[in-house]
Design an enzyme around this catalytic site. Structure first.
Site, PDB file in Angstrom:
ATOM      1  N   LYS A 148       0.911  -1.527  -0.333  1.00  0.00           N
ATOM      2  CA  LYS A 148      -0.100  -0.182   0.228  1.00  0.00           C
ATOM      3  C   LYS A 148       1.176   0.942   0.215  1.00  0.00           C
ATOM      4  O   LYS A 148       0.242   2.076  -0.257  1.00  0.00           O
ATOM      5  CB  LYS A 148      -1.158  -0.181   1.065  1.00  0.00           C
ATOM      6  CG  LYS A 148      -2.248  -1.197   1.209  1.00  0.00           C
ATOM      7  CD  LYS A 148      -2.528  -1.059   0.094  1.00  0.00           C
ATOM      8  CE  LYS A 148      -2.692  -3.145  -0.436  1.00  0.00           C
ATOM      9  NZ  LYS A 148      -2.902  -3.817  -1.305  1.00  0.00           N
ATOM     10  N   ASP A 150      -7.413  -0.750  -5.091  1.00  0.00           N
ATOM     11  CA  ASP A 150      -8.017  -1.318  -4.106  1.00  0.00           C
ATOM     12  C   ASP A 150      -7.248  -1.542  -2.518  1.00  0.00           C
ATOM     13  O   ASP A 150      -5.854  -0.229  -2.193  1.00  0.00           O
ATOM     14  CB  ASP A 150      -7.752  -3.381  -4.131  1.00  0.00           C
ATOM     15  CG  ASP A 150      -8.208  -3.989  -3.082  1.00  0.00           C
ATOM     16  OD1 ASP A 150      -7.785  -5.141  -2.739  1.00  0.00           O
ATOM     17  OD2 ASP A 150      -9.712  -3.686  -3.046  1.00  0.00           O
ATOM     18  N   GLU A 210     -12.694  -7.632   1.787  1.00  0.00           N
ATOM     19  CA  GLU A 210     -12.743  -9.306   0.913  1.00  0.00           C
ATOM     20  C   GLU A 210     -13.664 -10.158   1.495  1.00  0.00           C
ATOM     21  O   GLU A 210     -12.682 -10.431   3.261  1.00  0.00           O
ATOM     22  CB  GLU A 210     -12.037  -9.927   0.206  1.00  0.00           C
ATOM     23  CG  GLU A 210     -10.798  -9.224   1.416  1.00  0.00           C
ATOM     24  CD  GLU A 210      -9.038  -8.058   0.601  1.00  0.00           C
ATOM     25  OE1 GLU A 210     -10.161  -7.268   0.002  1.00  0.00           O
ATOM     26  OE2 GLU A 210      -8.237  -8.397   0.679  1.00  0.00           O
TER      27      GLU A 210
HETATM   28  C1  LIG Z   1       9.425  -3.500  -4.103  1.00  0.00           C
HETATM   29  C2  LIG Z   1       7.516  -3.816  -3.751  1.00  0.00           C
HETATM   30  C3  LIG Z   1       6.510  -2.943  -4.699  1.00  0.00           C
HETATM   31  N1  LIG Z   1       6.680  -3.912  -5.804  1.00  0.00           N
HETATM   32  C4  LIG Z   1       6.256  -5.113  -5.866  1.00  0.00           C
HETATM   33  N2  LIG Z   1       6.174  -4.920  -7.021  1.00  0.00           N
HETATM   34  C5  LIG Z   1       5.624  -6.582  -7.495  1.00  0.00           C
HETATM   35  N3  LIG Z   1       5.092  -7.282  -6.102  1.00  0.00           N
HETATM   36  C6  LIG Z   1       4.340  -6.635  -5.087  1.00  0.00           C
HETATM   37  C7  LIG Z   1       5.158  -5.489  -4.723  1.00  0.00           C
HETATM   38  N4  LIG Z   1       5.145  -5.363  -3.455  1.00  0.00           N
HETATM   39  C8  LIG Z   1       3.687  -6.495  -3.286  1.00  0.00           C
HETATM   40  N5  LIG Z   1       3.922  -6.748  -4.022  1.00  0.00           N
HETATM   41  C9  LIG Z   1       3.519  -8.245  -4.104  1.00  0.00           C
HETATM   42  O1  LIG Z   1       1.916  -8.151  -4.078  1.00  0.00           O
HETATM   43  C10 LIG Z   1       1.091  -8.348  -3.606  1.00  0.00           C
HETATM   44  C11 LIG Z   1       0.916  -7.996  -1.433  1.00  0.00           C
HETATM   45  C12 LIG Z   1      -0.174  -7.882  -1.815  1.00  0.00           C
HETATM   46  C13 LIG Z   1      -0.788  -6.666  -0.524  1.00  0.00           C
HETATM   47  N6  LIG Z   1      -2.116  -5.967  -0.264  1.00  0.00           N
HETATM   48  C14 LIG Z   1      -2.655  -5.947   1.160  1.00  0.00           C
HETATM   49  O2  LIG Z   1      -1.504  -6.124   1.879  1.00  0.00           O
HETATM   50  C15 LIG Z   1      -3.065  -6.296   1.117  1.00  0.00           C
HETATM   51  C16 LIG Z   1      -3.766  -6.097   2.605  1.00  0.00           C
HETATM   52  C17 LIG Z   1      -5.269  -6.767   3.176  1.00  0.00           C
HETATM   53  C18 LIG Z   1      -5.620  -6.521   4.788  1.00  0.00           C
HETATM   54  C19 LIG Z   1      -6.822  -6.109   5.365  1.00  0.00           C
HETATM   55  C20 LIG Z   1      -7.160  -6.298   6.192  1.00  0.00           C
HETATM   56  C21 LIG Z   1      -6.635  -6.874   7.338  1.00  0.00           C
HETATM   57  F1  LIG Z   1      -6.524  -6.953   8.865  1.00  0.00           F
HETATM   58  C22 LIG Z   1      -5.287  -7.909   6.789  1.00  0.00           C
HETATM   59  C23 LIG Z   1      -4.583  -7.861   5.235  1.00  0.00           C
HETATM   60  C24 LIG Z   1      -5.995  -6.741   2.144  1.00  0.00           C
HETATM   61  C25 LIG Z   1      -5.846  -7.138   1.240  1.00  0.00           C
HETATM   62  O3  LIG Z   1      -6.188  -6.571  -0.131  1.00  0.00           O
HETATM   63  C26 LIG Z   1      -4.527  -6.576   0.712  1.00  0.00           C
HETATM   64  O4  LIG Z   1      -4.464  -6.020  -1.022  1.00  0.00           O
HETATM   65  C27 LIG Z   1       2.081  -9.804  -3.300  1.00  0.00           C
HETATM   66  O5  LIG Z   1       1.720 -10.726  -3.289  1.00  0.00           O
HETATM   67  C28 LIG Z   1       3.901  -9.525  -3.486  1.00  0.00           C
HETATM   68  O6  LIG Z   1       4.464 -10.668  -3.763  1.00  0.00           O
HETATM   69 MG   LIG Z   2      -6.024  -5.890  -1.952  1.00  0.00          MG
END
Ligand SMILES: CCCNc1ncnc2c1ncn2[C@@H]1O[C@H](/C=C/CNC(=O)c2cc(-c3ccc(F)cc3)cc(O)c2O)[C@@H](O)[C@H]1O
Ligand SMILES: [Mg+2]
Length: 214
Positions: free
Chosen positions: A144, A169, A199
């Protein structure tokens, strides 16, 4: 337990979904995450908003930041017109490996280019590596605190054109305050909030749809 949650999600898809049927893949993941183990897919409620934005826009080029298990990748790709392309970035190799198999189970590998790597490294290479001029739609669902820097990077790399749509999102939960402040106050965007729920829960969350004005 020996497996990871993404591996258990993949197994649920392989056990419950029909090969080549994207809707059955989406349903299998939602069933698993609602009744067995919560996971951070955009989910069905916000997923319907995502579907309506994609269907209305009919985009030719889509970028997704953060593939995870490929749930939103499958939702988006299943709605794209024949020659449209979806590039999705995922920097965790284990998540990328699961997502490739989920996307293949849905029969959508021909429409999806999953790139294993970090958004910051790959956004500047989109034009030279994939022949992309600009993106019609970007779906932001990765870390985020990376929404804002990556949006500025896309602007700097000339990947957005007048009318490009950013759909983000989790703008409420976990929240993306700096990104939200930027797209809602910048004269370069027209922003709109779609209220929904986190979700598989009753907690509030929502999607922010922002049109780049050029
Ligand atoms: C170098 C870091 C930035 N660049 C990046 N480049 C490519 N992929 C990246 C990425 N950062 C993260 N990712 C990937 O995206 C995904 C990360 C998503 C992060 N999403 C969340 O934290 C999230 C978290 C919640 C959440 C909500 C409430 C809660 F209590 C707990 C969690 C709900 C969601 O819908 C979410 O999307 C992983 O697969 C990660 O490996
Ligand atoms: Mg999400």
């Amino acid at each position: 337990t020996w497996s990871t949650r993404p591996q258990r999600i993949l197994r649920a898809v392989q056990q419950s979904a029909t090969r080549g049927d994207p809707r059955s893949v989406v349903r299998a993941i939602d069933q698993f995450c609602r009744h067995k183990e919560w996971a951070m897919n955009v989910g069905d409620e916000k997923g319907c908003i995502l579907d309506s934005v994609v269907s209305e826009l009919n985009p030719s080029t889509v970028l997704e930041l953060g593939t995870y298990c490929g749930y939103s990748t499958v939702r988006i790709a299943s709605l794209l017109p024949p020659h449209a392309k979806l590039i999705t970035l995922e920097f965790n190799p284990d998540f990328a490996a699961v997502a490739r198999q989920v996307i293949a189970w849905a029969g959508l590998q021909g429409k999806v280019q999953l790139v294993e790597g970090a958004s910051g490294d790959w956004i500047p290479k989109m034009k030279e590596q994939f022949g992309v001029k600009t993106f019609d739609l970007v779906f932001l669902d990765h870390w985020k605190d990376r929404y804002l820097p990556d949006t500025k990077l896309m602007e700097e790399c000339g990947l957005l054109r007048k009318g490009s749509i950013l759909l983000a999102d989790n703008v409420i939960c976990p929240g993306t305050p700096d990104y939200l402040e930027y797209v809602r106050n910048s004269p370069r965007y027209k922003s709109q909030y779609f209220k929904s729920h986190l979700e598989y829960t009753k907690a509030e969350d929502g999607l922010e749809k922002s049109v780049f004005l050029g």
